[in-house]
Design a protein around this motif. Structure first.
Motif, mmCIF file in Angstrom:
data_model
loop_
_atom_site.group_PDB
_atom_site.id
_atom_site.type_symbol
_atom_site.label_atom_id
_atom_site.label_comp_id
_atom_site.label_asym_id
_atom_site.label_seq_id
_atom_site.Cartn_x
_atom_site.Cartn_y
_atom_site.Cartn_z
ATOM 1 N N SER A 167 -6.867 1.596 12.714
ATOM 2 C CA SER A 167 -6.947 0.381 11.904
ATOM 3 C C SER A 167 -6.319 0.664 10.541
ATOM 4 N N HIS A 168 -6.247 -0.384 9.702
ATOM 5 C CA HIS A 168 -5.602 -0.217 8.404
ATOM 6 C C HIS A 168 -6.437 -0.852 7.306
ATOM 7 N N GLU A 214 -4.237 4.250 6.926
ATOM 8 C CA GLU A 214 -4.725 4.451 8.298
ATOM 9 C C GLU A 214 -6.173 4.927 8.374
ATOM 10 N N PHE A 215 -6.927 4.302 9.255
ATOM 11 C CA PHE A 215 -8.301 4.685 9.582
ATOM 12 C C PHE A 215 -8.319 4.923 11.086
ATOM 13 N N SER A 257 -13.227 -7.690 5.617
ATOM 14 C CA SER A 257 -12.348 -7.786 4.448
ATOM 15 C C SER A 257 -11.747 -6.438 4.067
ATOM 16 N N TYR A 258 -12.335 -5.349 4.552
ATOM 17 C CA TYR A 258 -11.817 -4.018 4.225
ATOM 18 C C TYR A 258 -10.653 -3.607 5.122
ATOM 19 N N PHE A 259 -10.312 -4.438 6.105
ATOM 20 C CA PHE A 259 -9.242 -4.108 7.035
ATOM 21 C C PHE A 259 -8.256 -5.263 7.161
ATOM 22 N N THR A 260 -7.033 -4.937 7.513
ATOM 23 C CA THR A 260 -5.996 -5.963 7.649
ATOM 24 C C THR A 260 -6.185 -6.814 8.898
#
Length: 276
Positions: A167-168, A214-215, A257-260
């Motif tokens: 994830s991003h 990147e996560f 909201s913390y990810f695209t």
């Protein structure tokens, strides 16, 4: 469009992506951030006499004579393509106790190689043979493992499926490390730890490489059949842990909201007897 909060972005980079020294109040010892390197190799499609059994025997010989004896390599694992964008992929993952150990392990490996194959001609012949299985193309990434891992309860005796989700981070304007970690911990405890199909789980963030947003999360399952079961079980646990009300809707919205919203999915076969 929201603008990224510079302070929050800095906190993510310093606290999550680069890691920090943790000082113990009891003994004043410092525990450094651990790191994980991921090298993506590629099978040689032009090799006419490709034998998986021979490749594995060659790699296991190196694993036993060098990897297992290298004190700077804290962990090691090998992953073969299962379902991803490139069927030639072969991932080699190494875990290190500190950034400095990344620089030390190569020198130590060279020493162990000479000990394992003292005859220079034999050593060159071995590496020439094993190199025929790969192309010259490879890439390297470095990640920082973060808290929230679900470890294996016992050492596996068979190969496993590894599902990787990348994830991003989105860096919301009103975000904070406190909220992010609180939401992540709650989801981990109510979903990941309670999902019996997830045998192990390891979250990592970018430390050095092509994409600082990147996560990467790695899920280990017994089989491909368990992948759908894992998702179904997650849905059940999600409904039980976060029933449909305004408070939970707000939590889910905050977490998202913390990810695209863009992520990639990859499946690999983890080779159990080449794991340190």
């Amino acid at each position: 469009m929201k603008k990224a909060n510079p302070l929050f972005s800095t906190l993510i980079v310093l606290t999550l992506l680069l890691g920090q020294l943790v000082v113990s109040a009891q003994d004043d010892t410092e525990k450094e951030q651990e790191y994980m390197t991921v090298t993506m190799n590629h099978w040689n499609p032009d090799k006419k006499d490709f034998k998986l059994s021979e490749w594995k025997a060659l790699e296991k010989e190196y694993f036993e004579k060098v990897i297992m004896k290298n004190e700077y390599i804290m962990g090691h694992s090998v992953y073969m393509h299962n379902m991803s964008e490139d069927n030639t992929e072969l991932l080699v993952v190494n875990n290190f106790a500190s950034w400095n150990d990344i620089g030390k392990f190569a020198k130590r490996s060279a020493e162990l190689e000479k000990e394992a194959w003292p005859d220079e001609a034999e050593r060159k012949a071995y590496f020439k043979k094993i190199s025929t299985y790969y192309t010259n193309e490879h890439s390297d990434e470095i990640y920082a493992p973060i808290s929230g891992a679900k470890h294996m309860t016992e050492k596996p005796t068979k190969d496993m499926l590894c599902y990787v989700r990348k994830s991003h981070f989105a860096f919301p304007e009103d975000g904070s490390m406190e909220e992010f970690e609180k939401l992540r911990k709650e989801g981990h405890e109510k979903l990941t730890l309670k999902n019996e199909y997830i045998k192990a789980y390891y979250p990592n963030v970018h430390a050095w490489g092509s994409d600082k947003t990147e996560f990467m999360e790695a899920y280990f399952l017994d089989s491909l059949a368990d992948l759908d079961k894992m998702f179904d079980r997650d849905d059940e646990l999600m409904k039980a842990a976060f029933p449909d009300n305004e408070e939970n809707k707000a939590k889910i919205k905050a977490w998202q909201s913390y990810f695209t919203g863009v992520h990639g999915d990859y499946l690999y076969t983890w080779i159990h007897d080449m794991s340190k």
